[in-house]
Write an enzyme that holds these catalytic residues in place. Structure first.
Site, PDB file in Angstrom:
ATOM      1  N   TYR A  58      18.473 -40.285  -6.012  1.00 20.00           N
ATOM      2  CA  TYR A  58      19.499 -39.236  -5.992  1.00 20.00           C
ATOM      3  C   TYR A  58      18.819 -37.866  -5.977  1.00 20.00           C
ATOM      4  CZ  TYR A  58      22.606 -43.102  -7.377  1.00 20.00           C
ATOM      5  OH  TYR A  58      23.292 -44.292  -7.445  1.00 20.00           O
ATOM      6  N   HIS A 127      17.694 -51.183  -7.027  1.00 17.42           N
ATOM      7  CA  HIS A 127      18.825 -50.543  -6.358  1.00 17.42           C
ATOM      8  C   HIS A 127      19.298 -51.357  -5.157  1.00 17.42           C
ATOM      9  CE1 HIS A 127      20.321 -46.116  -5.686  1.00 17.42           C
ATOM     10  NE2 HIS A 127      21.298 -46.970  -5.509  1.00 17.42           N
ATOM     11  N   SER A 206      31.368 -46.679  -7.676  1.00 19.88           N
ATOM     12  CA  SER A 206      32.435 -46.142  -6.811  1.00 19.88           C
ATOM     13  C   SER A 206      33.802 -46.779  -7.118  1.00 19.88           C
ATOM     14  CB  SER A 206      32.078 -46.317  -5.331  1.00 19.88           C
ATOM     15  OG  SER A 206      30.855 -45.691  -5.022  1.00 19.88           O
ATOM     16  N   PRO A 207      34.190 -46.837  -8.407  1.00 19.94           N
ATOM     17  CA  PRO A 207      35.478 -47.464  -8.740  1.00 19.94           C
ATOM     18  C   PRO A 207      36.671 -46.655  -8.245  1.00 19.94           C
ATOM     19  CG  PRO A 207      34.549 -46.396 -10.667  1.00 19.94           C
ATOM     20  CD  PRO A 207      33.496 -46.328  -9.610  1.00 19.94           C
ATOM     21  N   LEU A 208      36.413 -45.390  -7.901  1.00 19.04           N
ATOM     22  CA  LEU A 208      37.477 -44.551  -7.339  1.00 19.04           C
ATOM     23  C   LEU A 208      37.383 -44.508  -5.810  1.00 19.04           C
ATOM     24  CD1 LEU A 208      37.209 -41.651  -9.953  1.00 19.04           C
ATOM     25  CD2 LEU A 208      39.124 -43.242  -9.703  1.00 19.04           C
ATOM     26  N   ARG A 210      34.900 -43.653  -4.062  1.00 22.04           N
ATOM     27  CA  ARG A 210      34.220 -42.383  -3.764  1.00 22.04           C
ATOM     28  C   ARG A 210      35.213 -41.214  -3.699  1.00 22.04           C
ATOM     29  NH1 ARG A 210      28.680 -43.445  -2.061  1.00 22.04           N
ATOM     30  NH2 ARG A 210      28.408 -45.680  -1.898  1.00 22.04           N
ATOM     31  N   GLY A 211      36.279 -41.326  -4.467  1.00 22.74           N
ATOM     32  CA  GLY A 211      37.276 -40.258  -4.563  1.00 22.74           C
ATOM     33  C   GLY A 211      38.487 -40.496  -3.681  1.00 22.74           C
ATOM     34  N   PHE A 212      38.375 -41.368  -2.689  1.00 27.22           N
ATOM     35  CA  PHE A 212      39.477 -41.578  -1.740  1.00 27.22           C
ATOM     36  C   PHE A 212      40.719 -42.128  -2.443  1.00 27.22           C
ATOM     37  CE2 PHE A 212      41.809 -43.713   1.662  1.00 27.22           C
ATOM     38  CZ  PHE A 212      41.702 -42.821   2.712  1.00 27.22           C
ATOM     39  N   ALA A 216      42.237 -37.256  -3.406  1.00 27.84           N
ATOM     40  CA  ALA A 216      41.607 -35.925  -3.368  1.00 27.84           C
ATOM     41  C   ALA A 216      41.195 -35.527  -1.949  1.00 27.84           C
ATOM     42  CB  ALA A 216      40.391 -35.892  -4.298  1.00 27.84           C
TER      43      ALA A 216
HETATM   44  N1  LIG Z   1      24.225 -48.880  -6.955  1.00 33.53           N
HETATM   45  C1  LIG Z   1      24.596 -48.195  -5.907  1.00 33.53           C
HETATM   46  O1  LIG Z   1      24.220 -48.494  -4.776  1.00 33.53           O
HETATM   47  C2  LIG Z   1      25.526 -47.021  -6.062  1.00 33.53           C
HETATM   48  C3  LIG Z   1      26.218 -46.496  -4.958  1.00 33.53           C
HETATM   49  C4  LIG Z   1      27.071 -45.425  -5.165  1.00 33.53           C
HETATM   50  C5  LIG Z   1      27.252 -44.897  -6.429  1.00 33.53           C
HETATM   51  N2  LIG Z   1      26.571 -45.418  -7.483  1.00 33.53           N
HETATM   52  C6  LIG Z   1      26.755 -44.901  -8.872  1.00 33.53           C
HETATM   53  O2  LIG Z   1      28.135 -45.014  -9.190  1.00 33.53           O
HETATM   54  C7  LIG Z   1      28.633 -43.755  -9.615  1.00 33.53           C
HETATM   55  C8  LIG Z   1      30.099 -43.608  -9.249  1.00 33.53           C
HETATM   56  O3  LIG Z   1      30.330 -43.810  -7.877  1.00 33.53           O
HETATM   57  P1  LIG Z   1      30.698 -42.623  -6.882  1.00 33.53           P
HETATM   58  O4  LIG Z   1      30.411 -41.319  -7.535  1.00 33.53           O
HETATM   59  O5  LIG Z   1      30.062 -42.978  -5.596  1.00 33.53           O
HETATM   60  O6  LIG Z   1      32.243 -42.814  -6.610  1.00 33.53           O
HETATM   61  P2  LIG Z   1      33.581 -42.764  -7.491  1.00 33.53           P
HETATM   62  O7  LIG Z   1      33.261 -42.789  -8.911  1.00 33.53           O
HETATM   63  O8  LIG Z   1      34.440 -43.822  -6.936  1.00 33.53           O
HETATM   64  O9  LIG Z   1      34.212 -41.360  -7.048  1.00 33.53           O
HETATM   65  C9  LIG Z   1      33.572 -40.151  -7.283  1.00 33.53           C
HETATM   66  C10 LIG Z   1      34.335 -39.065  -6.554  1.00 33.53           C
HETATM   67  O10 LIG Z   1      35.652 -38.972  -7.071  1.00 33.53           O
HETATM   68  C11 LIG Z   1      35.924 -37.658  -7.560  1.00 33.53           C
HETATM   69  N3  LIG Z   1      36.719 -37.840  -8.783  1.00 33.53           N
HETATM   70  C12 LIG Z   1      36.309 -38.354  -9.958  1.00 33.53           C
HETATM   71  N4  LIG Z   1      37.323 -38.418 -10.839  1.00 33.53           N
HETATM   72  C13 LIG Z   1      38.404 -37.936 -10.197  1.00 33.53           C
HETATM   73  C14 LIG Z   1      39.755 -37.733 -10.564  1.00 33.53           C
HETATM   74  N5  LIG Z   1      40.193 -38.078 -11.776  1.00 33.53           N
HETATM   75  N6  LIG Z   1      40.606 -37.186  -9.654  1.00 33.53           N
HETATM   76  C15 LIG Z   1      40.167 -36.860  -8.419  1.00 33.53           C
HETATM   77  N7  LIG Z   1      38.903 -37.022  -8.003  1.00 33.53           N
HETATM   78  C16 LIG Z   1      38.022 -37.551  -8.884  1.00 33.53           C
HETATM   79  C17 LIG Z   1      34.570 -37.037  -7.778  1.00 33.53           C
HETATM   80  O11 LIG Z   1      34.588 -35.650  -7.558  1.00 33.53           O
HETATM   81  P3  LIG Z   1      34.176 -34.595  -8.732  1.00 33.53           P
HETATM   82  O12 LIG Z   1      32.757 -34.884  -9.090  1.00 33.53           O
HETATM   83  O13 LIG Z   1      34.334 -33.281  -8.026  1.00 33.53           O
HETATM   84  O14 LIG Z   1      35.127 -34.821  -9.833  1.00 33.53           O
HETATM   85  C18 LIG Z   1      33.716 -37.705  -6.683  1.00 33.53           C
HETATM   86  O15 LIG Z   1      33.872 -37.037  -5.453  1.00 33.53           O
HETATM   87  C19 LIG Z   1      27.708 -42.736  -8.939  1.00 33.53           C
HETATM   88  O16 LIG Z   1      27.736 -41.488  -9.592  1.00 33.53           O
HETATM   89  C20 LIG Z   1      26.361 -43.435  -9.024  1.00 33.53           C
HETATM   90  O17 LIG Z   1      25.776 -43.206 -10.303  1.00 33.53           O
HETATM   91  C21 LIG Z   1      25.722 -46.482  -7.316  1.00 33.53           C
END
Ligand SMILES: NC(=O)c1ccc[n+]([C@@H]2O[C@H](COP(=O)([O-])OP(=O)(O)OC[C@H]3O[C@@H](n4cnc5c(N)ncnc54)[C@H](OP(=O)(O)O)[C@@H]3O)[C@@H](O)[C@H]2O)c1
Length: 335
Positions: A58, A127, A206-208, A210-212, A216
């Site tokens: 990252y 990873h 990415s439980p959200l 990725r925000g979709f 948002a």
């Molecule tokens: N192992 C892997 O290959 C892998 C891949 C991807 C991610 N990850 C890890 O998983 C973590 C989480 O996944 P992710 O960040 O990809 O996706 P996510 O948690 O599904 O979504 C994150 C996105 O949602 C937005 N968000 C969060 N809470 C919200 C809410 N309540 N309302 C509206 N928007 C909201 C965030 O924006 P804001 O920040 O502006 O709130 C960000 O753009 C990452 O940070 C990383 O540590 C691991």
């Protein structure tokens, strides 16, 4: 109110049942307000969030460096998870490659320890899997890091159920991190049953979506910056994005019934996988903002009824477009 807890694996630490994904604080999703991100880390700890997720990939280690002061200030209360395996191709610095070779793993662990400013990494993940290297060999090297006191517990990301079984036979695996959400359920075929059988905790990334899933943004190519990673993901662009946005209607319906937000329903659905599949589940939603952090942790107290689950469960089968442009990097691509 503090969130409840769950254990990582059979002998790992007890952590808040929701962790915090820190990737977006330095990487992938557009510019960050660093002060607000730091305040979000502190607020998370106040609310009982103890598992903080980063990776050496990252922002080329900057995300680990960003977390270091926070981790140092709360060393006994924070469980820090980081990862190795994603490197840049020496022949083409714009291209990602996967490396699982032993010397590389050892050098990555030392570099992460240095950047994080810690004596030991609490949870160290592979990873991505390089299929050319036997997973037993990779986990053997990771086990040496445990024996050396540089790492406390082991994790894997995006491996298949069979790969998890082979790895666990070499050294206990505390956590399996893979994408799991209302939009991404491929791991339920083989990975989740294997994790449940072995006592491995599932850490959905990415439980959200990725925000979709929060609503948002609808179209990555129209609404997000040129360097936003989501512009490379097929399901968030073009006709796929428009079709997928229409799938959020049931999420909004359930949200209205709970006086909640779609984000909270998406998280409650992932959290409830624990009861459905019989294993500990610790999702790591990513946010850089305190208000969203508070919204997300409050979702741990929402319980969805069987009728609501029945409304939400079919969404994943209707999603248009893959999670990544290249699915060979994922467990689903090797199943
Ligand atoms: N192992 C892997 O290959 C892998 C891949 C991807 C991610 N990850 C890890 O998983 C973590 C989480 O996944 P992710 O960040 O990809 O996706 P996510 O948690 O599904 O979504 C994150 C996105 O949602 C937005 N968000 C969060 N809470 C919200 C809410 N309540 N309302 C509206 N928007 C909201 C965030 O924006 P804001 O920040 O502006 O709130 C960000 O753009 C990452 O940070 C990383 O540590 C691991």
């Amino acid at each position: 109110m503090s969130i409840t807890t769950a254990r990582l694996g059979t002998d790992g630490p007890e952590v808040g049942v929701q962790g915090l994904g820190c990737m977006g604080m330095s990487f992938a999703y557009g510019p960050t307000d660093a002060d607000e991100a730091r305040a979000t880390l502190e607020r998370a700890l106040d609310l009982g969030v103890t598992l903080y997720d980063t990776a050496d990939a990252y922002a080329k280690g900057e995300n680990e460096e960003f977390l270091a002061p926070f981790v140092g200030a709360h060393r006994d209360d924070v469980v820090i998870a980081t990862k190795f395996a994603l490197a840049m191709d020496p022949d083409d610095p714009t291209k990602r490659i996967i490396r699982n070779d032993p010397d590389y793993i050892r050098s990555c662990a030392d570099a992460s320890l240095r950047r994080l400013g810690v004596d030991a990494i609490d949870l160290y993940y592979m990873h991505r899997r390089d299929p050319k290297v036997p997973i037993e060999e990779t986990v053997g090297v990771m086990a040496e890091l445990v024996a050396a006191g540089k790492v406390k517990h082991l994790g894997l990301s995006e491996v298949t159920g069979d790969e998890l079984r082979a790895a666990h036979a070499v050294h206990p695996i505390a956590a399996l991190q893979s994408e799991w959400s209302l939009f991404s359920r491929d791991i339920e075929r083989g990975v989740v049953p294997a994790a449940a059988e072995l006592g491995v905790t599932l850490v959905p990334y990415s439980p959200l979506g990725r925000g979709f899933l929060t609503g948002a943004f609808v179209s990555a190519d129209k609404e997000l910056g040129a360097d936003d990673f989501r512009r490379q993901q097929p399901r968030f662009t073009g006709a796929n994005a428009a079709a997928n946005a229409a799938l959020l209607e049931p999420v909004r319906t359930v949200a209205a019934a709970h006086d909640a937000t779609p984000a909270q329903i998406a998280l409650a659905w992932v959290q409830q996988r624990a009861a459905v599949h019989g294993l500990p589940v610790v999702p790591i939603p990513g946010t850089r903002k305190r208000t969203r952090l508070e919204e997300n942790t409050a979702a741990t107290r929402i319980h969805l009824t069987p009728d609501e689950l029945a409304l939400l469960d079919p969404i994943a089968t209707q999603v248009s477009g893959d999670r990544y442009a290249d699915m060979t990097f994922t467990s689903a691509g090797r199943e």
